[in-house]
Design an enzyme around this catalytic site. Structure first.
Site, PDB file in Angstrom:
ATOM      1  N   VAL A 142       0.738  -1.253   0.160  1.00 12.37           N
ATOM      2  CA  VAL A 142      -0.022  -0.556   0.261  1.00 12.37           C
ATOM      3  C   VAL A 142       0.979   0.791   0.360  1.00 12.37           C
ATOM      4  CG1 VAL A 142      -2.260  -0.811   0.719  1.00 12.37           C
ATOM      5  CG2 VAL A 142      -0.241  -0.871   2.290  1.00 12.37           C
ATOM      6  N   SER A 143       0.410   2.509  -0.393  1.00 14.76           N
ATOM      7  CA  SER A 143       1.144   3.373  -0.804  1.00 14.76           C
ATOM      8  C   SER A 143       1.487   4.333  -0.174  1.00 14.76           C
ATOM      9  CB  SER A 143       0.791   4.291  -2.271  1.00 14.76           C
ATOM     10  OG  SER A 143       0.715   3.392  -2.957  1.00 14.76           O
ATOM     11  N   THR A 144       0.732   4.245   0.859  1.00 12.49           N
ATOM     12  CA  THR A 144       0.733   5.571   1.952  1.00 12.49           C
ATOM     13  C   THR A 144       0.489   5.175   3.658  1.00 12.49           C
ATOM     14  OG1 THR A 144      -1.449   6.094   2.121  1.00 12.49           O
ATOM     15  CG2 THR A 144      -0.302   7.906   0.863  1.00 12.49           C
TER      16      THR A 144
ATOM     17  N   GLU B  88       4.861   2.498   1.514  1.00 11.73           N
ATOM     18  CA  GLU B  88       5.555   3.188   1.101  1.00 11.73           C
ATOM     19  C   GLU B  88       5.272   4.278  -0.038  1.00 11.73           C
ATOM     20  OE1 GLU B  88       6.874   0.520  -2.563  1.00 11.73           O
ATOM     21  OE2 GLU B  88       8.267   0.715  -1.186  1.00 11.73           O
TER      22      GLU B  88
END
Length: 215
Positions: free
Chosen positions: A11-13, A48
Site C-alpha cells: 500500500v502506498s501511504t 511505502e
C-alpha cells in the site's frame, strides 16, 4: 505435495496501511488463488510511497520464500511491475512467483513491463525538462516567489507530458476501436494487457476518450 506460498502486499501511504484501503482486496485475491493449490505460510505488507526504493518487507518475503522453497504470490503484477525497485529485487532473487491478476506472467513479462515503465518515465522527464527550458528562454523566472508564472510553467509541463503520452497510446486505441470495441471495452483490454495510463492508474472509458480527443 501441496505448494507453499508467501504473500507480499503493498500500500502506498501510512493512512492506507492503517485503514486497510486496498489491502483487503489484495488479500482476497491471494486467498482465492491459493485456495486448493497449497498453503499460505506468511504474509508481508509494505507501506511505502511510490518513490521509496528500500523495501524491507519485500526483502523479508523473498528471504522466507527462498528458505521455505516457496512461491511468492502477489495480487497485482500490473501495479508492482511499474516499480523498477520491485522488479530488480524480484529478478535478482530468482524465486518462483505468481501474480493473481496475471498468472501466466514470467520473467520475460517482467523485463517488458520494466522497459515500458522506464521508457515512459524518461519521456515524461524529458518533456518536463524541455517545457521548463522553453519557459526559461521566454524569460519566465523559475523559482519566482510570485506563484503565477511558476504555476503556468508547471501546467505547461503537465500538458506537454499528457500530449506526448496520448500520442504514444493513440495508435493502439485506434486499432482497438477499428476492431469494433467501445470505450469501456478498450479500457478493459488495456488493463488486461497491463498498459499503464500516464499516471500509472487503470484505464477508464473517460481516460480512453480523453486520449482520443487529444488527437
Amino acid at each position: 505435495m501441496s505448494r507453499v506460498f508467501v504473500a507480499y502486499y503493498r500500500v502506498s501511504t501510512d493512512r492506507q496501511g492503517r485503514s486497510g484501503l486496498g489491502l483487503d482486496a489484495q488479500r482476497e485475491a491471494v486467498a482465492i488463488h491459493v485456495a486448493g493449490r497449497g498453503d499460505l505460510v506468511a504474509e508481508f505488507t509494505e507501506v511505502e510511497s511510490g518513490r521509496k526504493v528500500d523495501r524491507p518487507q519485500l526483502r523479508a518475503a523473498l528471504d522466507l520464500t527462498v528458505r521455505r522453497r516457496a512461491t511468492l504470490v502477489i495480487a497485482r503484477l500490473d501495479r508492482l511491475a511499474r516499480n523498477v525497485a520491485f522488479i530488480a529485487k524480484l529478478m535478482d532473487s530468482r524465486v518462483d512467483f505468481v501474480a493473481c491478476d496475471m498468472p501466466e506472467a514470467n520473467r520475460l513479462t517482467l523485463h517488458i513491463l520494466a522497459a515500458v515503465a522506464e521508457h515512459e518515465r524518461e519521456l515524461i522527464s524529458q518533456r518536463t525538462r524541455a517545457a521548463l527550458a522553453a519557459a526559461k528562454r521566454r524569460g519566465t523566472r523559475l523559482g519566482n516567489p510570485t506563484p503565477g508564472p511558476a504555476l503556468q510553467c508547471a501546467r505547461a509541463a503537465l500538458v506537454a507530458a499528457a500530449d506526448g503520452f496520448a500520442a504514444n497510446a493513440r495508435p493502439l486505441i485506434q486499432d482497438l476501436r477499428a476492431a469494433g470495441l467501445g470505450l469501456r471495452a478498450i479500457a478493459r483490454e488495456l488493463n488486461r494487457r497491463s498498459v499503464p495510463t500516464a499516471r500509472g492508474r487503470e484505464w477508464q472509458a473517460s481516460t480512453v476518450r480523453n486520449v482520443l480527443h487529444r488527437g
